[in-house]
Structure formats: C-alpha cells, structure tokens
Design a protein around this motif. Structure first.
Motif, mmCIF file in Angstrom:
data_model
loop_
_atom_site.group_PDB
_atom_site.id
_atom_site.type_symbol
_atom_site.label_atom_id
_atom_site.label_comp_id
_atom_site.label_asym_id
_atom_site.label_seq_id
_atom_site.Cartn_x
_atom_site.Cartn_y
_atom_site.Cartn_z
ATOM 1 N N ASP A 237 0.898 -1.185 0.070
ATOM 2 C CA ASP A 237 -0.196 0.000 -0.027
ATOM 3 C C ASP A 237 0.768 1.158 0.029
ATOM 4 O OD1 ASP A 237 -2.030 1.860 0.045
ATOM 5 O OD2 ASP A 237 -2.472 1.434 2.128
ATOM 6 N N VAL A 238 0.748 2.188 -0.960
ATOM 7 C CA VAL A 238 1.391 3.479 -0.995
ATOM 8 C C VAL A 238 0.305 4.480 -0.963
ATOM 9 C CG1 VAL A 238 3.296 2.309 -2.109
ATOM 10 C CG2 VAL A 238 1.407 3.248 -3.554
ATOM 11 N N ALA A 239 1.014 5.556 -0.793
ATOM 12 C CA ALA A 239 0.141 6.641 -0.860
ATOM 13 C C ALA A 239 -0.126 7.138 -2.235
ATOM 14 C CB ALA A 239 0.966 8.030 0.020
ATOM 15 N N ALA A 240 -1.127 8.000 -2.287
ATOM 16 C CA ALA A 240 -1.688 8.509 -3.730
ATOM 17 C C ALA A 240 -0.379 9.231 -4.219
ATOM 18 C CB ALA A 240 -2.787 9.368 -3.794
ATOM 19 N N GLY A 241 -0.165 8.972 -5.501
ATOM 20 C CA GLY A 241 0.898 9.675 -6.165
ATOM 21 C C GLY A 241 2.295 9.109 -6.138
ATOM 22 N N VAL A 242 2.455 8.214 -5.251
ATOM 23 C CA VAL A 242 3.902 7.555 -4.962
ATOM 24 C C VAL A 242 4.158 6.395 -5.719
ATOM 25 C CG1 VAL A 242 5.376 7.075 -3.195
ATOM 26 C CG2 VAL A 242 3.784 8.798 -2.639
ATOM 27 N N PRO A 243 4.793 6.306 -6.619
ATOM 28 C CA PRO A 243 4.987 5.053 -7.335
ATOM 29 C C PRO A 243 5.409 3.788 -6.395
ATOM 30 C CG PRO A 243 6.878 6.375 -7.646
ATOM 31 C CD PRO A 243 6.073 7.159 -6.732
ATOM 32 N N VAL A 244 4.926 2.690 -6.720
ATOM 33 C CA VAL A 244 5.017 1.261 -6.210
ATOM 34 C C VAL A 244 6.664 1.174 -6.195
ATOM 35 C CG1 VAL A 244 4.673 -1.088 -5.958
ATOM 36 C CG2 VAL A 244 2.973 0.611 -6.536
ATOM 37 N N PRO A 245 7.336 0.694 -5.088
ATOM 38 C CA PRO A 245 8.804 0.367 -5.145
ATOM 39 C C PRO A 245 9.034 -0.768 -6.179
ATOM 40 C CG PRO A 245 8.084 0.961 -2.855
ATOM 41 C CD PRO A 245 6.755 0.612 -3.741
ATOM 42 N N PRO A 246 10.122 -0.683 -6.669
ATOM 43 C CA PRO A 246 10.688 -2.090 -7.365
ATOM 44 C C PRO A 246 10.745 -3.286 -6.707
ATOM 45 C CG PRO A 246 12.483 -0.592 -6.949
ATOM 46 C CD PRO A 246 11.307 0.191 -6.642
ATOM 47 N N ALA A 247 10.520 -4.378 -7.099
ATOM 48 C CA ALA A 247 10.509 -5.596 -6.647
ATOM 49 C C ALA A 247 11.994 -5.926 -5.820
ATOM 50 C CB ALA A 247 10.405 -6.890 -7.554
ATOM 51 N N GLN A 248 12.844 -5.473 -6.250
ATOM 52 C CA GLN A 248 14.310 -5.670 -5.448
ATOM 53 C C GLN A 248 14.108 -4.779 -4.218
ATOM 54 O OE1 GLN A 248 13.844 -4.654 -8.611
ATOM 55 N NE2 GLN A 248 15.187 -5.943 -9.957
ATOM 56 N N SER A 249 13.483 -3.569 -4.119
ATOM 57 C CA SER A 249 13.466 -2.937 -2.975
ATOM 58 C C SER A 249 12.654 -3.597 -1.789
ATOM 59 C CB SER A 249 13.112 -1.560 -3.060
ATOM 60 O OG SER A 249 14.116 -0.779 -3.754
ATOM 61 N N LEU A 250 11.284 -4.166 -2.280
ATOM 62 C CA LEU A 250 10.536 -4.883 -1.368
ATOM 63 C C LEU A 250 11.107 -6.064 -1.032
ATOM 64 C CD1 LEU A 250 7.247 -4.304 -3.480
ATOM 65 C CD2 LEU A 250 7.840 -3.122 -1.437
ATOM 66 N N GLN A 251 11.555 -6.618 -1.869
ATOM 67 C CA GLN A 251 12.364 -8.213 -1.210
ATOM 68 C C GLN A 251 13.252 -7.773 -0.292
ATOM 69 O OE1 GLN A 251 13.671 -9.866 -4.794
ATOM 70 N NE2 GLN A 251 11.466 -10.611 -5.367
ATOM 71 N N ALA A 252 14.443 -6.814 -0.481
ATOM 72 C CA ALA A 252 15.262 -6.350 0.207
ATOM 73 C C ALA A 252 14.643 -6.027 1.693
ATOM 74 C CB ALA A 252 16.064 -5.503 -0.124
ATOM 75 N N ALA A 253 13.910 -5.286 1.833
ATOM 76 C CA ALA A 253 12.933 -4.852 3.083
ATOM 77 C C ALA A 253 12.340 -6.039 3.635
ATOM 78 C CB ALA A 253 11.757 -3.774 2.573
ATOM 79 N N ILE A 254 11.891 -7.076 2.891
ATOM 80 C CA ILE A 254 11.356 -8.253 3.822
ATOM 81 C C ILE A 254 12.412 -8.913 4.413
ATOM 82 C CG2 ILE A 254 10.226 -10.389 3.261
ATOM 83 C CD1 ILE A 254 8.440 -9.184 0.931
ATOM 84 N N LEU A 255 13.644 -8.991 3.818
ATOM 85 C CA LEU A 255 14.677 -9.798 4.330
ATOM 86 C C LEU A 255 15.097 -8.979 5.424
ATOM 87 C CD1 LEU A 255 16.724 -12.001 3.911
ATOM 88 C CD2 LEU A 255 18.067 -10.581 2.452
ATOM 89 N N VAL A 256 15.124 -7.714 5.227
ATOM 90 C CA VAL A 256 15.951 -6.787 6.702
ATOM 91 C C VAL A 256 14.919 -6.838 7.823
ATOM 92 C CG1 VAL A 256 16.320 -4.538 7.539
ATOM 93 C CG2 VAL A 256 17.072 -5.196 5.088
#
Length: 315
Positions: free
Chosen positions: A268-287
């Motif tokens: 879920d992202v705020a209006a007008g904010v692009p969805v982060p790339p898959a690499q960033s989301l995967q890295a965030a899950i790992l952290v």
C-alpha cells in the motif's frame, strides 16, 4: 670455572618445537606477518558485511537508483523508507511479523519450561522412569520421523491451520535437554540434599536453587529455541493453508526465494507515490526478517560460550 650443560632433550626423545610462518624468513610476530593477518581479517569482514550493507541500502534506495543499478545498490543516494511503508501498510508483512513474534515468544516459553522440567527429572538418579525416558530421548536424536507421519499426526489432532502446529511438533529438542541435564548434574548434590533436609519440595529446589545457578545455560538454550522458532518455515509450509496466518519466514521464502510478485492488496502506497521496485520490496522483507534476532542476540551472546561449554562438558 663453570661449565654449561647441554640442553636437556624433551620428554619422549622429541626435538624442540619450531616456529613456522606462512612468510618465508618471517616469524609470526613480525610486522609483515601481522600485516598479512590484518589483511586477511579485513577481507573476511568485508565478505560478511558488504552483502548485509547491500541489502539494507537496496531496501532504502529510491526507484530511480534501483532501476539504474539493475538490482542491488551498495550505497543509496536519496534514502527513502517507501518500501517499508508499503509493506507494513499492506497488511501481509505486518501480520506475518506479529505471527512470528507470537509463535517465537510462546514457543520459546513452552519449550524452555518443558525442557527444564524434563532435564531436571532426568538429572535426578532414581527418578520415576529415568532410564527408559532417557533412552527414548537419545533414540529420538537418531531416528527422526518423516514428513508424512508428522503431517498425519498433526492432521489427526486437528491442528491444520492452527498456530499450535508451529509449536507442538518441535516443542522439545533432545540436544537441548541433554545439555541442560548435563549442567544440572554438575551442581553439587550437597546443596540439593541440604534443601531436602530443610523440607524443600522438588519444585522449590528447581526454582530456588537449580535455576539461579543455571542462568547461563538456560539463557543459551532459550536463545537456541527462539532462533529455531523464528527461522522455521517448513512447518508453516506443511500445515498453514491460510496465507493470513503465515509467519515471516514463509513470506520471505515465497516472495524472495521463490521470487513471487506482491499483489496490490499486499502493498500500500500513498496517492501519487510509485510502487517501489521488486528488488527494494524483497530487500525490505529480508531486513525485517533478521532485525529482531540481530537486536536480541547481543544481550545473550556473552553467555553463549559459557553456557554451552558448562552444559556440554562435565569434568
């Protein structure tokens, strides 16, 4: 005039031990040797630290930099926490974090209490069923039940899609019980005999005498159980059909190891904010999956060597 006697030979007829060095002509304490050891140590540290830094940097890098790098980013130019906000606001990761924390806390408490009571009973000579139970415990380390019998047992008990299926099948670890038993047996018997003469019950002896003397071993065994519960994903893969009940490690396996894509309802992202790339989301899950253990480990690490060695070696 005093005469010097020749050097005495070593016992057994051996020769004096020689000092060897990886650098020809240099002793282990010389500056070139110390510089080589420092360089090797620095290389080992970089091999360990750089992947972790790359994961954290990728998780907080902006979309443009991740796209330009085509994958991992070693140092973010414009740090942003959009990936974390998208994951935690989507509900999937935040719920998985709560499940993992709950299972880890409850499972560690149940496993620790069960292991302490079993180990104390096995450490008292003459206790009821002492030898047969000890033999069964040792046999469980040699003969491990397969996946199918375990699944059928959990299904027969009605624990499919239940959080108990993540705790009860791994509630007691035989190795941890053996370590605790060895430490309990090293406690002087005079202390326990004196407590019995004073009229103390076995439960009072365990809680007031044995456990205060066993803080190091109990802390290390608790750490072992906590890490096991936090990192476990296979039981959830077998017994959890409802994705809303997945722990953090199963989410990590699904969306990072298997490279599955996160749907719109899971981020879920705020209006007008692009969805982060898959690499960033995967890295965030790992952290997010490793931060809790990284934060807890320093508080237990000082007891790690002491607890394991005292409990495993009886002299």
């Amino acid at each position: 005039m005093t005469t010097l006697s020749p050097p005495r030979p070593l016992r057994g007829g051996g020769q004096p031990r020689k000092s060897y060095s990886a650098i020809p002509g240099e002793s282990p304490g010389s500056p070139p040797w110390r510089a080589l050891k420092s360089l090797l140590l620095l290389i080992c540290v970089l091999l360990v630290v750089l992947p972790f830094v790359a994961i954290v940097s990728t998780s907080i890098a902006d979309t443009a930099q991740v796209t330009k790098a085509g994958g991992f980013v070693l140092w973010p130019d414009n740090p942003t926490f959009t990936s974390y906000e998208a994951l935690l606001s989507g509900g999937l990761v935040s719920k998985a974090m709560m499940v993992s924390v709950g299972v880890t806390v409850a499972g560690t408490a149940i496993s620790l209490v069960s292991s302490i009571m079993l180990a104390y009973g096995l450490s008292r000579p003459g206790s009821f069923g002492h030898r047969p139970i000890l033999i069964l415990l040792l046999m469980s380390m040699l003969f491990v039940p397969g996946v199918i019998p375990t699944y059928l047992m959990v299904k027969q008990l009605g624990m499919i899609n239940s959080y108990w299926s993540l705790i009860l099948p791994t509630m007691i670890n035989a190795f941890n019980v053996i370590v605790l038993r060895s430490f309990f047996m090293s406690i002087p018997g005079e202390l326990i005999d004196a407590a019995r003469i004073d009229g103390a019950s076995e439960f009072s002896i365990l809680t007031r005498i044995v456990l205060p003397l066993s803080k190091a071993s109990v802390g290390v065994i608790g750490m072992f159980y906590a890490v096991t519960y936090w990192n476990a994903f296979f039981n959830a893969l077998l017994f959890m059909n409802d994705a809303s009940k997945w722990p953090m490690q199963l989410v990590l396996r699904t969306y990072v190891v298997n490279n599955a894509s996160l749907s719109g309802g899971q981020v879920d992202v705020a209006a007008g904010v692009p969805v982060p790339p898959a690499q960033s989301l995967q890295a965030a899950i790992l952290v997010l999956s490793i931060v809790p253990i990284v934060l807890v480990y320093p508080f237990v690490q000082r007891h790690m060597n002491k607890g394991v060695m005292i409990g495993a070696v009886k002299g």
